[in-house]
Scaffold this active site. Structure first.
Site, PDB file in Angstrom:
ATOM      1  N   LYS A 161       0.699  -1.478   0.323  1.00 33.89           N
ATOM      2  CA  LYS A 161       0.119  -0.276  -0.019  1.00 33.89           C
ATOM      3  C   LYS A 161       0.968   1.274  -0.337  1.00 33.89           C
ATOM      4  O   LYS A 161       1.689   1.116   0.415  1.00 33.89           O
ATOM      5  CB  LYS A 161      -0.536   0.099   1.050  1.00 33.89           C
ATOM      6  CG  LYS A 161      -1.719   1.719   1.633  1.00 33.89           C
ATOM      7  CD  LYS A 161      -2.471   1.365   3.005  1.00 33.89           C
ATOM      8  CE  LYS A 161      -2.785   3.299   2.809  1.00 33.89           C
ATOM      9  NZ  LYS A 161      -4.085   3.713   4.166  1.00 33.89           N
ATOM     10  N   GLU A 174      -8.247  12.547  13.118  1.00 32.65           N
ATOM     11  CA  GLU A 174      -7.363  11.561  13.394  1.00 32.65           C
ATOM     12  C   GLU A 174      -6.626  11.553  14.835  1.00 32.65           C
ATOM     13  O   GLU A 174      -5.615  12.188  14.804  1.00 32.65           O
ATOM     14  CB  GLU A 174      -6.883  10.716  12.442  1.00 32.65           C
ATOM     15  CG  GLU A 174      -6.035   9.242  12.879  1.00 32.65           C
ATOM     16  CD  GLU A 174      -5.177   8.916  11.043  1.00 32.65           C
ATOM     17  OE1 GLU A 174      -5.163   7.589  11.389  1.00 32.65           O
ATOM     18  OE2 GLU A 174      -5.203   9.249  10.362  1.00 32.65           O
ATOM     19  N   GLU A 180      -8.120  -2.769   3.475  1.00 31.00           N
ATOM     20  CA  GLU A 180      -7.262  -1.552   3.594  1.00 31.00           C
ATOM     21  C   GLU A 180      -6.820  -1.273   5.275  1.00 31.00           C
ATOM     22  O   GLU A 180      -5.834  -0.726   5.524  1.00 31.00           O
ATOM     23  CB  GLU A 180      -7.179   0.065   2.753  1.00 31.00           C
ATOM     24  CG  GLU A 180      -6.640   1.071   3.191  1.00 31.00           C
ATOM     25  CD  GLU A 180      -7.219   2.719   2.862  1.00 31.00           C
ATOM     26  OE1 GLU A 180      -7.019   3.297   2.148  1.00 31.00           O
ATOM     27  OE2 GLU A 180      -7.589   2.231   1.157  1.00 31.00           O
ATOM     28  N   GLU A 236     -12.090  11.035  -4.875  1.00 31.39           N
ATOM     29  CA  GLU A 236     -12.379  10.488  -3.043  1.00 31.39           C
ATOM     30  C   GLU A 236     -12.107  11.855  -2.358  1.00 31.39           C
ATOM     31  O   GLU A 236     -11.978  11.973  -1.496  1.00 31.39           O
ATOM     32  CB  GLU A 236     -12.142   9.228  -2.905  1.00 31.39           C
ATOM     33  CG  GLU A 236     -11.663   8.864  -0.955  1.00 31.39           C
ATOM     34  CD  GLU A 236     -11.151   7.517  -0.793  1.00 31.39           C
ATOM     35  OE1 GLU A 236     -10.791   7.184   0.420  1.00 31.39           O
ATOM     36  OE2 GLU A 236     -11.387   6.454  -2.197  1.00 31.39           O
TER      37      GLU A 236
END
Length: 447
Positions: free
Chosen positions: A205, A255, A299, A432
């Site tokens: 990733k 976050e 993910e 996105e």
């Protein structure tokens, strides 16, 4: 109120003492405080209610290179070695600031004034917690007079009385032009190249970022933007790091990177995203698609496993129940993770272990960083890097500097990124990533 222009003091000094005095004050507009006090300016607000705003620097720690975390810990220990303070626990000295994504960060525009790591103890600070506001002033040096600090506290308290408890927010500066880097065609090529690397087996990733350059109609008032973000994103962090009047890094990141309190670590995995719906039914459908998407679950699993592996050497790690984090314009998969440390550790040690998380870097970390460095055509600077605070016990809290931008005058640069995995579609990733500019861009645009 005319702010006193004080010389910034940089770095710890042998034989110096940190003198800090505090008093309780009536509530005051943090926007008015920031606007009436000189740079450097700092602001930190956490969803649990703690809010700290500061001006000036009694002492600033900076660091560069692979040993920047160790250097910060050592220098902070020197500063905290001799402290003369009054006030409740909430007003204890906290270094506030952050770091660049890359330890060898080059502070070129728009990042002028932002080193690879910088944390300051504000000279003048307001702290709000549990419904109470305190004023703190500090001096750091070898011949600091506590009586003079008390006198400055009283003068500053009197000055605060001229500021309002509420300050109406002004209007947005307006957006004249935007330009995104890379272009959609370049983005498609970058994503396809990353997918090929993943297919080759040396990459699982990688998070690729984009930068949106914004020309503004009027000069930006960053404290004003932060005030509007307070209302729009009340459940997010809010931060400001403004080393000079020319540039400010700020945003409402959703976050948490880490919170360390008395040996207990709280962190989370936040990956995968879909927009909010126009109706409750559509919103619920989007949320359900997050939970059912094999791509997004894959993910998220990569991020969870990586964080747990990074924390495992430090203590017992526990994974919480996955849920959906709903923000004003977007929703994410969220998995809480907690650790009970086996030994005393500094929060910066945990930050160093976690940064960059797979949610902003990739897997494996070294390979992902190589791809980011070879692919991206702009400097990330402090984007997607840790921002937060730490105290003399090594406790502290950090957010991930996403949903963020750097701005000054009539220019702003906003950042957003998306995680690329084996079955990513370049067009879907492009659609996105555009949603992630909206938190700040919405507060810059006029209706």
């Amino acid at each position: 109120m005319e702010p006193a222009q004080r010389e910034e003091r940089v770095g710890p000094r042998a034989g110096a003492v940190l003198v800090s005095r505090t008093c309780e004050v009536p509530d005051v507009s943090y926007r008015a405080f920031l606007s009436s006090h000189p740079a450097p300016r700092l602001h930190w607000a956490a969803p649990d209610g703690l809010e700290v705003v500061g001006s000036g620097a009694a002492v600033t720690l900076t660091a560069h290179g692979t040993d920047r975390f160790g250097r910060l810990r050592e220098d902070a220990a020197t500063v905290f070695g001799d402290v003369d303070r009054t006030g409740p626990t909430e007003t204890r000295p906290r270094f506030l600031g952050g770091l660049a994504f890359n330890e060898n960060h080059d502070p070129a525009p728009p990042w002028t004034g932002f080193p690879a790591a910088a944390f300051s103890l504000p000279e003048t600070q307001l702290t709000r917690a549990d419904g109470t506001t305190w004023l703190t002033v500090r001096e750091y040096g070898q011949d600091v007079s506590p009586d003079e600090v008390v006198e400055r506290l009283e003068r500053t308290r009197e000055d605060l009385e001229t500021l309002p408890s509420m300050c109406p927010s002004g209007g947005p500066p307006g957006v004249e032009r935007t330009e995104v880097t890379p272009t959609k065609a370049e983005w498609t090529t970058q994503v396809e190249a990353a997918i090929d690397r993943i297919a080759d087996g040396d990459l699982r990733k990688v998070v690729l970022a984009t930068a949106l350059s914004v020309d503004l109609a009027d000069e930006i008032d960053v404290p004003d933007v932060l005030e509007r973000l307070r209302r729009t994103y009340p459940n997010c962090y809010r931060f400001l790091v403004q080393p000079t009047d020319e540039a400010a890094f700020f945003g409402p990141p959703p976050e948490r990177l880490v919170k360390l309190t008395d040996g207990h670590v709280q962190t989370e995995a936040l990956a995968g995203s879909v927009p909010r719906g126009e109706t409750p039914e559509e919103d619920a459908d989007h949320a359900q698609s997050l939970l059912e998407s094999e791509k997004l679950q894959h993910e998220q699993r990569l991020v969870v496993d990586a964080i747990m592996d990074q924390l495992a050497p430090l203590g017992d790690v526990a994974e919480g129940e996955q849920g959906v984090r709903k923000l004003t314009n977007i929703q994410h998969l969220q998995t809480p993770i907690e650790t009970t440390l086996a030994d005393d550790e500094h929060v910066l040690t945990i930050v160093e272990a976690l940064h960059p998380t797979p949610a902003v870097g990739g897997l494996p970390p070294e390979r992902a960083w190589e791809v980011i460095r070879d692919t991206e055509t702009f400097e990330r600077g402090w984007y997607a890097a840790p921002v937060g605070w730490f105290d003399s016990d090594g406790d502290g809290e950090f957010a991930v500097g996403i949903r963020s931008g750097v701005a000054g005058g009539r220019r702003a640069t906003l950042f957003a990124g998306n995680g690329i995995v084996a079955d990513s579609d370049p067009d879907e990733e492009w659609d996105e990533v555009k949603h992630k500019y909206r938190p700040i861009l919405d507060e810059l645009e006029r209706e």
